[in-house]
Design an enzyme around this catalytic site. Structure first.
Site, PDB file in Angstrom:
ATOM      1  N   HIS A  19      -3.629  -2.749   7.660  1.00 16.28           N
ATOM      2  CA  HIS A  19      -2.693  -3.638   6.956  1.00 16.28           C
ATOM      3  C   HIS A  19      -1.881  -2.856   5.931  1.00 16.28           C
ATOM      4  CE1 HIS A  19      -5.928  -4.790   3.762  1.00 16.28           C
ATOM      5  NE2 HIS A  19      -4.990  -4.130   3.124  1.00 16.28           N
ATOM      6  N   GLU A  61      -1.795  -8.567   7.483  1.00 16.39           N
ATOM      7  CA  GLU A  61      -3.006  -8.323   8.267  1.00 16.39           C
ATOM      8  C   GLU A  61      -2.704  -8.242   9.768  1.00 16.39           C
ATOM      9  OE1 GLU A  61      -5.659  -7.483   6.817  1.00 16.39           O
ATOM     10  OE2 GLU A  61      -6.561  -9.013   5.546  1.00 16.39           O
ATOM     11  N   ASP A 102       2.275  -7.312  -3.494  1.00 15.03           N
ATOM     12  CA  ASP A 102       1.432  -8.462  -3.168  1.00 15.03           C
ATOM     13  C   ASP A 102       0.610  -8.929  -4.362  1.00 15.03           C
ATOM     14  OD1 ASP A 102      -0.153  -6.197  -3.200  1.00 15.03           O
ATOM     15  OD2 ASP A 102      -0.707  -6.301  -1.084  1.00 15.03           O
ATOM     16  N   ASN A 150      -8.004  -1.653   8.270  1.00 17.79           N
ATOM     17  CA  ASN A 150      -7.592  -2.286   9.532  1.00 17.79           C
ATOM     18  C   ASN A 150      -6.089  -2.102   9.810  1.00 17.79           C
ATOM     19  OD1 ASN A 150      -6.367  -4.032   7.760  1.00 17.79           O
ATOM     20  ND2 ASN A 150      -7.541  -5.845   8.314  1.00 17.79           N
TER      21      ASN A 150
END
Ligand code: GLP
Length: 243
Positions: A138, A143, A67, A136
């Site tokens: 991800h 996400e 990413d 979280n």
């Protein structure tokens, strides 16, 4: 899913580097999927050490990073391109033309994304994908709420991710709000996946990854559907998992 609980970050990094070194020795022209963040830095240090000790050779290895922040150019110290050259590529004999990094400042981001997916295909896919994990759940920058079918995606970062990642920026306002990320489908297409997590902050994410049902609200749960996943965690990140 195989779960290895290491004593600490150092041991986690060592175990990961041993697995990857072995894979490179088995297949010198391996295609590695690489991640940024604090989690893989120790792994990269060990790979550099193995290279310096002539245990591993990167001259035929290809890499694809997961990413990049949208809008950051590769010279920006907060870009993932900069991170990868700084933490790994500059210290090993990987060929520049075999290193693939997303250009966050590409003038045509859609074309950049399409070309990236095409390049992975031309290399016959990713052999070993290294992952960190967000608090979280991800993976990459996919996400909660992510579409599991995407090969690559332009994502809006969640507030929690912006907060988590702001520690590496001068100001929270400097953290980009968007990023480009290989999608869950590309991650799942990798032949082997190694996920690294350390520290208490990752306890919940690791617990859910291993024990929750597969849900796009916790993107990492998708890994339960892959046939070759090794999760390497330190004791702190493993704090909540059941044996
Ligand atoms: C970022 C990256 C992820 C990484 C995560 C965790 O959000 N896009 O790929 O896994 O951070 O980072 P760290 O390892 O620093 O906790």
């Amino acid at each position: 899913m195989k779960v290895i609980v290491a004593d600490d970050y150092q041991e986690m990094s060592k175990i990961a580097s041993e697995i990857i070194t072995e894979e490179i020795i088995k297949k010198p022209n391996i295609v590695l999927g690489l991640a940024t963040g604090t989690s893989p830095i120790g792994l990269y240090d060990n790979l550099i050490e193995n290279y310096n000790n002539e245990i591993v050779d990167f001259s035929s290895v290809s890499t694809f990073n997961l990413d990049e922040y949208l809008g950051l150019n590769p010279e920006n110290e907060n870009s993932y391109s900069y991170f990868m050259w700084d933490k790994l590529f500059s210290h090993i004999n990987v060929k520049k033309e075999n290193v693939h990094l997303l250009k966050g400042d590409a003038s045509d981001i859609q074309k950049e994304m399409n070309d990236y997916v095409k390049a992975i295909k031309e290399c016959h896919g990713i052999d070993v994908q290294v992952l960190g994990i967000g608090s979280n759940g991800h993976i990459g920058f996919n996400e909660p709420g992510t579409d599991f079918e995407k090969l690559i995606d332009l994502v809006d970062l969640k507030e929690s991710t912006i907060n988590d990642n702001s520690r590496l920026f001068d100001n929270i306002e400097d953290v980009p709000k968007k990023a480009v990320s290989l999608g869950i489908k590309s991650i799942m297409n990798a032949k082997k996946i190694i996920l690294l997590a350390s520290g208490e902050k990752k306890q919940d994410a690791i617990y859910k990854t291993i024990h929750s049902e597969v849900t796009n609200e916790v993107p990492s749960t998708i890994l339960n559907l892959h046939h070759d996943v090794t999760i390497i965690v330190d004791k702190k990140a493993a704090g909540k998992i059941k044996c």
